[in-house]
Design an enzyme around this catalytic site. Structure first.
Site, mmCIF file in Angstrom:
data_model
loop_
_atom_site.group_PDB
_atom_site.id
_atom_site.type_symbol
_atom_site.label_atom_id
_atom_site.label_comp_id
_atom_site.label_asym_id
_atom_site.label_seq_id
_atom_site.Cartn_x
_atom_site.Cartn_y
_atom_site.Cartn_z
ATOM 1 N N HIS A 1 13.159 -64.821 -23.816
ATOM 2 C CA HIS A 1 14.406 -65.364 -23.291
ATOM 3 C C HIS A 1 15.357 -64.241 -22.872
ATOM 4 C CE1 HIS A 1 13.363 -68.910 -26.104
ATOM 5 N NE2 HIS A 1 13.071 -69.263 -24.877
ATOM 6 N N ASP B 1 15.788 -78.440 -26.342
ATOM 7 C CA ASP B 1 15.051 -77.173 -26.308
ATOM 8 C C ASP B 1 15.023 -76.559 -27.723
ATOM 9 O OD1 ASP B 1 13.755 -75.075 -25.028
ATOM 10 O OD2 ASP B 1 15.607 -74.043 -24.472
ATOM 11 N N ASN C 1 10.676 -73.050 -17.982
ATOM 12 C CA ASN C 1 12.038 -73.000 -18.550
ATOM 13 C C ASN C 1 12.891 -71.903 -17.911
ATOM 14 O OD1 ASN C 1 11.096 -74.959 -20.260
ATOM 15 N ND2 ASN C 1 11.755 -73.932 -22.130
HETATM 16 P P1 13P Z 1 15.174 -67.571 -19.564
HETATM 17 O O1 13P Z 1 16.096 -66.846 -20.480
HETATM 18 O O2 13P Z 1 14.141 -66.667 -18.967
HETATM 19 O O3 13P Z 1 15.901 -68.292 -18.503
HETATM 20 O O4 13P Z 1 14.363 -68.632 -20.412
HETATM 21 C C1 13P Z 1 14.937 -69.841 -20.825
HETATM 22 C C2 13P Z 1 14.082 -70.575 -21.791
HETATM 23 O O5 13P Z 1 12.911 -70.316 -21.949
HETATM 24 C C3 13P Z 1 14.710 -71.663 -22.566
HETATM 25 O O6 13P Z 1 13.851 -72.205 -23.520
#
Ligand code: 13P
Length: 354
Positions: free
Chosen positions: A198, A83, A275
């Protein structure tokens, strides 16, 4: 089954019109919860490690946790995805250590906080695509900057994300530029900016179209219908888990995530990878707080972590079912990465841009 590539899973998801949650992992309990949920629902799996996860668990532990899952569940197709790679160097390291998919996030410079120029993004992403495709590994790129349309602030979390004030234009991926980006880089999947960020604090109210631009997904999908779109920051921040955390001593102000129905609307419009990190963290923390409060004499971490694992499993199960993944796992036969490399070489997987 060996690890499969992201491209293979997303092609299958597009063909059958479903979406796949991509869960962030950094420990044993999360990996086991995700695999148990996938087993119960017959779903394909994407597990991803962020820079924060690598820092916490260490590259070797992270990799072996995912490889342990592959060994323990040989019939489940699993993608091991990196990621938010901050630079081509980070992506190459992940490829060398065996990841079947990487994200080159060229929307930010290598410091993972300064928004980059469009040309920088194209150049770094194209470089990673060339190297990754040569060995059959998939690449996710990102265009647009993740952040809040409510506050016009970048979404910094866990050491990653744009810092400071943004414009609405920066925070919303432009459909015409997206077409040019895919055409120039040949990415397998494109992460887009639509107002999500995020972490647990995405929206101060239940989001509407002003602050969560699902309409932008539709516009991008109309322009590049053959490109697999990725929604980052897609935790739903369940109000039930916030309530449990608060009931058992936690302090979390009012906050909202991305409603599952909005994600489903995204999936109807080309979103194939969704995600999710925060929701698992919230469920685990809520379950641990509750267990610690109710069983005050408990001193065995396993008893506490078992509850956390169960809470995470239930959440993953719900997402697999809601996104249409359930039952799809057994329909997928692994294509070896060498075969994927051969298909890229003969340009059989090149993007189709209208
Ligand atoms: P969240 O924080 O909404 O769970 O998103 C995770 C994400 O996009 C990791 O790349």
């Amino acid at each position: 089954m060996p690890l499969v590539s992201l491209r293979q899973l997303l092609d299958h998801a597009a063909e059958h019109r479903y979406g796949i949650p991509a869960f962030n992992v950094n420990n044993l309990e999360q990996v086991k919860a995700i695999m148990a949920a996938a087993d119960e629902t017959d779903s394909p799996v994407i597990m991803q490690g962020s820079a924060g996860a690598r820092k916490y668990a260490g590259e070797a532990y992270l990799r072996h946790l995912i490889l342990a899952a592959v060994e323990a569940h040989p019939h489940v197709p699993v993608v091991m995805h990196q990621d938010h790679g901050a630079s081509p160097a980070v992506c190459v390291q992940a490829i060398r250590s065996g990841f079947s998919s990487v994200m080159m996030d060229g929307s930010l410079l290598a410091d993972a906080k300064t928004p980059s120029s469009y040309d920088y993004n194209v150049d770094t992403t194209r470089l990673v695509v060339e190297m990754a495709h040569a060995v059959g590994v998939s690449v996710e790129g990102e265009l647009g900057v993740l952040g809040s349309l409510e506050t016009l602030a970048g979404g910094k979390e866990d050491g990653h994300g744009a810092e400071g004030a943004m414009t609405r234009e920066q925070l919303l991926t432009d459909p015409a530029q997206a077409a040019d980006f895919v055409n120039s880089t040949h990415v397998d999947a494109l992460a887009i900016a639509i107002g999500t960020s995020h972490g647990a604090y995405k929206f101060t109210r239940k989001p509407d179209g002003e602050i969560l631009a699902i309409s932008r997904i539709k516009e991008i999908h109309a322009r590049i219908p053959n490109t697999h779109l990725v929604m980052h920051g897609s935790s739903s921040v369940p109000q039930e888990w916030l309530a449990v955390i608060r009931e058992f001593g936690g302090e979390m102000p009012e906050t909202w995530g991305v409603p599952v129905e909005q994600i489903q609307e995204g999936i109807r419009n080309g979103v194939r990878k969704v995600n999710i990190d925060t929701d698992i963290r919230l469920a685990m923390t809520g379950a641990m707080r509750r267990t610690l409060a109710r069983k005050r004499s408990e001193f065995d971490p396993r008893k506490i972590l078992k509850e956390a694992q169960l809470a995470a499993k239930v959440l993953c199960r719900e997402r697999y079912e809601a996104f249409g993944c359930a039952g799809m796992g057994p329909r997928i036969r692994a294509v070896p990465l060498e075969d994927m490399a051969a298909r890229y070489a003969e340009r059989a997987l090149a993007p189709v841009i209208r």
